[in-house]
Structure formats: structure tokens, C-alpha cells
Design a protein around this motif. Structure first.
Motif, PDB file in Angstrom:
ATOM      1  N   SER A  50     -76.986 -25.241  35.250  1.00 31.32           N
ATOM      2  CA  SER A  50     -78.281 -24.725  34.548  1.00 31.32           C
ATOM      3  C   SER A  50     -77.358 -22.567  33.976  1.00 31.32           C
ATOM      4  CB  SER A  50     -79.451 -24.652  34.911  1.00 31.32           C
ATOM      5  OG  SER A  50     -79.328 -24.017  36.240  1.00 31.32           O
ATOM      6  N   ILE A  51     -78.247 -22.820  33.375  1.00 26.87           N
ATOM      7  CA  ILE A  51     -78.400 -21.081  33.091  1.00 26.87           C
ATOM      8  C   ILE A  51     -79.346 -20.295  34.461  1.00 26.87           C
ATOM      9  CG2 ILE A  51     -79.421 -19.569  31.733  1.00 26.87           C
ATOM     10  CD1 ILE A  51     -80.239 -21.577  29.107  1.00 26.87           C
ATOM     11  N   GLY A  52     -80.068 -20.889  35.194  1.00 26.61           N
ATOM     12  CA  GLY A  52     -80.833 -19.900  36.074  1.00 26.61           C
ATOM     13  C   GLY A  52     -79.649 -19.736  37.009  1.00 26.61           C
ATOM     14  N   ASN A  53     -78.960 -21.075  37.555  1.00 33.87           N
ATOM     15  CA  ASN A  53     -77.904 -21.009  38.450  1.00 33.87           C
ATOM     16  C   ASN A  53     -76.312 -19.853  38.330  1.00 33.87           C
ATOM     17  OD1 ASN A  53     -79.195 -22.398  39.892  1.00 33.87           O
ATOM     18  ND2 ASN A  53     -78.318 -24.614  40.044  1.00 33.87           N
ATOM     19  N   VAL A  54     -76.150 -20.282  36.634  1.00 34.90           N
ATOM     20  CA  VAL A  54     -75.140 -19.326  36.493  1.00 34.90           C
ATOM     21  C   VAL A  54     -75.503 -18.087  35.835  1.00 34.90           C
ATOM     22  CG1 VAL A  54     -73.743 -18.375  34.200  1.00 34.90           C
ATOM     23  CG2 VAL A  54     -74.769 -20.705  34.621  1.00 34.90           C
ATOM     24  N   THR A  55     -76.936 -17.409  36.098  1.00 31.26           N
ATOM     25  CA  THR A  55     -77.434 -16.254  35.630  1.00 31.26           C
ATOM     26  C   THR A  55     -77.246 -15.577  37.262  1.00 31.26           C
ATOM     27  OG1 THR A  55     -78.450 -16.588  33.479  1.00 31.26           O
ATOM     28  CG2 THR A  55     -79.420 -14.298  35.126  1.00 31.26           C
ATOM     29  N   LYS A  56     -78.075 -16.620  37.957  1.00 29.54           N
ATOM     30  CA  LYS A  56     -77.952 -16.054  39.763  1.00 29.54           C
ATOM     31  C   LYS A  56     -76.303 -15.729  40.175  1.00 29.54           C
ATOM     32  CE  LYS A  56     -79.552 -17.561  44.406  1.00 29.54           C
ATOM     33  NZ  LYS A  56     -79.891 -18.960  45.146  1.00 29.54           N
ATOM     34  N   GLN A  57     -75.241 -16.359  39.271  1.00 28.67           N
ATOM     35  CA  GLN A  57     -74.141 -16.136  40.281  1.00 28.67           C
ATOM     36  C   GLN A  57     -73.612 -15.152  39.512  1.00 28.67           C
ATOM     37  OE1 GLN A  57     -71.854 -19.110  39.688  1.00 28.67           O
ATOM     38  NE2 GLN A  57     -70.065 -18.152  40.818  1.00 28.67           N
ATOM     39  N   ILE A  58     -73.334 -15.058  38.000  1.00 32.38           N
ATOM     40  CA  ILE A  58     -73.540 -13.289  37.850  1.00 32.38           C
ATOM     41  C   ILE A  58     -73.994 -12.514  38.431  1.00 32.38           C
ATOM     42  CG2 ILE A  58     -73.478 -11.837  35.703  1.00 32.38           C
ATOM     43  CD1 ILE A  58     -73.630 -14.550  33.992  1.00 32.38           C
ATOM     44  N   GLU A  59     -75.155 -12.280  39.179  1.00 28.39           N
ATOM     45  CA  GLU A  59     -75.766 -11.533  39.501  1.00 28.39           C
ATOM     46  C   GLU A  59     -75.262 -10.950  41.082  1.00 28.39           C
ATOM     47  OE1 GLU A  59     -81.048  -9.512  40.679  1.00 28.39           O
ATOM     48  OE2 GLU A  59     -80.458 -11.885  40.379  1.00 28.39           O
ATOM     49  N   GLN A  60     -74.710 -12.342  41.873  1.00 29.83           N
ATOM     50  CA  GLN A  60     -74.805 -12.075  42.481  1.00 29.83           C
ATOM     51  C   GLN A  60     -72.814 -11.368  43.342  1.00 29.83           C
ATOM     52  OE1 GLN A  60     -74.376 -16.003  44.283  1.00 29.83           O
ATOM     53  NE2 GLN A  60     -76.490 -16.271  44.877  1.00 29.83           N
ATOM     54  N   ILE A  61     -72.423 -11.885  42.039  1.00 28.27           N
ATOM     55  CA  ILE A  61     -70.960 -11.455  41.337  1.00 28.27           C
ATOM     56  C   ILE A  61     -71.273  -9.505  41.135  1.00 28.27           C
ATOM     57  CG2 ILE A  61     -68.990 -11.337  40.219  1.00 28.27           C
ATOM     58  CD1 ILE A  61     -69.242 -14.123  39.903  1.00 28.27           C
ATOM     59  N   LEU A  62     -71.974  -9.046  39.851  1.00 25.75           N
ATOM     60  CA  LEU A  62     -72.478  -7.792  40.198  1.00 25.75           C
ATOM     61  C   LEU A  62     -72.463  -6.785  40.626  1.00 25.75           C
ATOM     62  CD1 LEU A  62     -73.069  -7.812  36.348  1.00 25.75           C
ATOM     63  CD2 LEU A  62     -71.304  -6.813  37.519  1.00 25.75           C
ATOM     64  N   THR A  63     -73.976  -7.761  41.437  1.00 22.58           N
ATOM     65  CA  THR A  63     -74.003  -6.629  42.397  1.00 22.58           C
ATOM     66  C   THR A  63     -72.933  -6.296  43.522  1.00 22.58           C
ATOM     67  OG1 THR A  63     -76.365  -7.677  42.071  1.00 22.58           O
ATOM     68  CG2 THR A  63     -75.841  -6.458  44.859  1.00 22.58           C
ATOM     69  N   LYS A  64     -72.252  -7.141  44.075  1.00 27.62           N
ATOM     70  CA  LYS A  64     -71.247  -7.065  44.787  1.00 27.62           C
ATOM     71  C   LYS A  64     -70.556  -6.105  44.925  1.00 27.62           C
ATOM     72  CE  LYS A  64     -68.286  -9.591  47.687  1.00 27.62           C
ATOM     73  NZ  LYS A  64     -67.004 -11.201  48.097  1.00 27.62           N
ATOM     74  N   TRP A  65     -69.809  -6.283  43.266  1.00 27.59           N
ATOM     75  CA  TRP A  65     -68.849  -5.763  43.224  1.00 27.59           C
ATOM     76  C   TRP A  65     -69.303  -3.650  42.581  1.00 27.59           C
ATOM     77  CZ3 TRP A  65     -68.482  -3.591  36.893  1.00 27.59           C
ATOM     78  CH2 TRP A  65     -67.062  -3.390  37.027  1.00 27.59           C
ATOM     79  N   LEU A  66     -70.101  -4.329  42.189  1.00 31.01           N
ATOM     80  CA  LEU A  66     -71.430  -2.552  41.915  1.00 31.01           C
ATOM     81  C   LEU A  66     -71.233  -1.789  42.505  1.00 31.01           C
ATOM     82  CD1 LEU A  66     -74.139  -3.463  39.300  1.00 31.01           C
ATOM     83  CD2 LEU A  66     -71.506  -1.831  39.117  1.00 31.01           C
ATOM     84  N   THR A  67     -71.844  -2.838  44.402  1.00 28.69           N
ATOM     85  CA  THR A  67     -71.118  -1.791  45.708  1.00 28.69           C
ATOM     86  C   THR A  67     -70.556  -1.113  46.167  1.00 28.69           C
ATOM     87  OG1 THR A  67     -72.456  -3.847  46.722  1.00 28.69           O
ATOM     88  CG2 THR A  67     -74.169  -3.022  45.877  1.00 28.69           C
ATOM     89  N   LYS A  68     -69.122  -1.702  45.674  1.00 24.32           N
ATOM     90  CA  LYS A  68     -67.973  -2.022  46.104  1.00 24.32           C
ATOM     91  C   LYS A  68     -67.487   0.237  46.424  1.00 24.32           C
ATOM     92  CE  LYS A  68     -65.231  -6.063  46.122  1.00 24.32           C
ATOM     93  NZ  LYS A  68     -64.523  -6.819  45.499  1.00 24.32           N
TER      94      LYS A  68
END
Length: 208
Positions: A190-208
Motif C-alpha cells: 500500500s502507499i502508506g506502507n511504501v511511504t513508511k518504509q521510505i521514511e525508515q530508510i531515509l531516517t537511518k541514512w540521514l543519521t549515519k
């Protein structure tokens, strides 16, 4: 501080536009607001003219696969040199709708052009320039094409056969496994799940 280059990739109907909007919103939430959006092929007057030929063709003259490949790289270097690199140097973050991975997947996989030739051409034209992060939205070609058809008339690329897109998808997946900067996302969710996964990936990437 130099900006970063984030690219969204995927087959037709994978939901790239939705993902691009999600990436922008997530960056904004991390106080990254100076954004530059690009699309490939396109993004400059010359690149847009080439995009029109690639997408729609010209009457009475078939576009050969190698000519298509060369046009893609011509459009790409126009965009990189005139838009992307200056934006990054100015500290902007660039969010791209497709980049070189598309060519490797579509022309190398779908068109079945010599991958060594494509790699050599890429190195000669782009050198070592590449995105900092690529999000590949993986979707079954049949589902993606149904979504694309629902949007309206299909362009020249979208009218290719199902086996073409199956080869393209397979090449995407193989390339993603070889590069740690490419992260695969299941776009059939679902769009919601894809967006949530993008948020998790980006947040982890940005905090490295």
C-alpha cells in the motif's frame, strides 16, 4: 556544505511520483528544505527535446536501440553539468526521477544491448558521478503496466512487450544487489506502507 543526490527508480506504475513527494517531505522534516527536482530524460531544453523523441519517436523513422542509448546519455550529461552539479555545489539536495540505473536496466536488460558497451559509455560520459542514494521501487511488470494504462495513453517505452519489462526488472534487481547505495522497496505494498518504509530508510541514512 555540498548537497546530496537521491534518485527514485522503478518500472512504469511503480509509484515514483508518490515516492519523490515522500522523500521531499521527510527531508523537510529533517530541516533540509533547499531541494532541486529533476527527471530523466529531461530537465534542460536540449534534454527535454531528446526526451520527446525517446518517448514519442518521430514519424517515418524508427529509433534504433543504440541511437536511443546515445540520446539518453546526451540528455543525462546536459542535466548533470547544467543543473545537478551546480545545485549540489550550491548546497541543494537533488531528488531525481530516474538516473543512470534506468539506462542500465532498460537498455541493458530490456533492450539487451551489450552491457560492457553501456558501462564504457557511462564511464566516458559521466565518469565516477553517481547518486548518493537510490531507492528502487520493485513491482511486478503486469501490475505496473495496469497502473500505467489507468493513467492514460501509453508512450513509446510503455508500449513495449511484457517480456521487455520482465528483463528490465530482473536487471534492476541484479544491479541493486551489487551496489550498497541502492535500496530495494516492495512497491506492491500500500502507499502508506511504501511511504513508511521510505521514511525508515531515509531516517537511518540521514543519521549515519
Amino acid at each position: 556544505m555540498a548537497g546530496k543526490f537521491i534518485v527514485i527508480e522503478g518500472l512504469e506504475g511503480a509509484g515514483k511520483t508518490t515516492a519523490i513527494n515522500a522523500v521531499a517531505q521527510i527531508l523537510n522534516q529533517h530541516n533540509i528544505n533547499d531541494l532541486q527536482f529533476t527527471r530523466e530524460p529531461g530537465g534542460t531544453p536540449i534534454a527535454e527535446a531528446l526526451r520527446n523523441i525517446i518517448k514519442n519517436g518521430l514519424d517515418n523513422e524508427p529509433l534504433t536501440d543504440k541511437a536511443e542509448l546515445l540520446m539518453l546519455y546526451a540528455a543525462r550529461i546536459q542535466l548533470i553539468d547544467n543543473i545537478i552539479k551546480p545545485a549540489l555545489k550550491a548546497g541543494k539536495w537533488v531528488i531525481g526521477d530516474r538516473h543512470d540505473l534506468s539506462t542500465k536496466a532498460y537498455q541493458g536488460g530490456g533492450r539487451q544491448l551489450d552491457t560492457t558497451f553501456i558501462t564504457t559509455l557511462k564511464q566516458q560520459v559521466l565518469g565516477d558521478f553517481k547518486p548518493d542514494l537510490t531507492l528502487y521501487l520493485d513491482i511486478d511488470p503486469e501490475i505496473g503496466l495496469m497502473r500505467a494504462k489507468a493513467r492514460g495513453k501509453l508512450d513509446r517505452i510503455e508500449q513495449q512487450s511484457l517480456p521487455f519489462f520482465e528483463r528490465t526488472r530482473q536487471h534492476y534487481l541484479e544491479l541493486a544487489k551489487q551496489d550498497k547505495t541502492i535500496i530495494t522497496i516492495d512497491a506492491a505494498q500500500s502507499i502508506g506502507n511504501v511511504t513508511k518504509q521510505i521514511e525508515q530508510i531515509l531516517t537511518k541514512w540521514l543519521t549515519k
